[in-house]
Design a protein around this motif. Structure first.
Motif, mmCIF file in Angstrom:
data_model
loop_
_atom_site.group_PDB
_atom_site.id
_atom_site.type_symbol
_atom_site.label_atom_id
_atom_site.label_comp_id
_atom_site.label_asym_id
_atom_site.label_seq_id
_atom_site.Cartn_x
_atom_site.Cartn_y
_atom_site.Cartn_z
ATOM 1 N N VAL A 239 8.311 0.845 -15.497
ATOM 2 C CA VAL A 239 7.425 0.642 -14.738
ATOM 3 C C VAL A 239 6.224 0.800 -14.504
ATOM 4 N N LEU B 229 9.330 -2.383 -10.420
ATOM 5 C CA LEU B 229 9.777 -2.334 -9.220
ATOM 6 C C LEU B 229 9.875 -3.373 -8.081
ATOM 7 N N TYR C 22 9.349 0.329 -2.013
ATOM 8 C CA TYR C 22 8.979 1.702 -1.679
ATOM 9 C C TYR C 22 7.440 2.013 -1.213
#
Length: 128
Positions: free
Chosen positions: A1, A26, A31
């Motif tokens: 990540v 990711l 997010y």
């Protein structure tokens, strides 16, 4: 990540810069994405944030009306357009991701402890 920030540099007061942040490992659509900055001798502070969808944004009062955060979830990127820069904007700018969040979550935290993935930072220097 990983979050990879780019676009920093030296600019004269009144000028503009655009920072970019590319995420790998990711999915940005899961997010909350934000930019923070840290000036020499000061604490890291929230600059701007974008909800999962990008429909909601939040800005620090000091940058409101001058900075614009945007995201492209298809490309897994987030950007910060900075206009009318002043010497007070000189800092290292960090891209940050908080999550993963539940689907349709539209909250944006200004608390750095709510962000669990951080980029390496990019220096922005504004000369007066």
């Amino acid at each position: 990540v990983q979050l990879q920030a780019s676009g920093g540099g030296l600019v004269q007061a009144g000028g503009s810069l655009k920072l970019s942040c590319a995420a790998s490992g990711l999915t940005t659509s899961a997010y909350t994405m934000a930019w923070f900055r840290q000036a020499l001798g000061k604490e890291r502070e929230f600059v701007a944030g974008s909800s999962l969808s990008g429909r909601s944004t939040s800005y620090a009062n000091s940058v409101k009306g001058r900075f614009t955060i945007s995201r492209d979830n298809a490309r897994n990127t987030v950007s910060l357009q900075m206009n009318s820069l002043t010497s007070e904007d000189t800092a290292v700018y960090y891209c940050a991701a908080g999550g993963p969040r539940p689907m349709r979550f539209e909250g944006i935290s200004t608390d750095r402890t709510q962000y669990n993935v951080w980029g390496q930072g990019t220096q922005v220097t504004v000369s007066s």
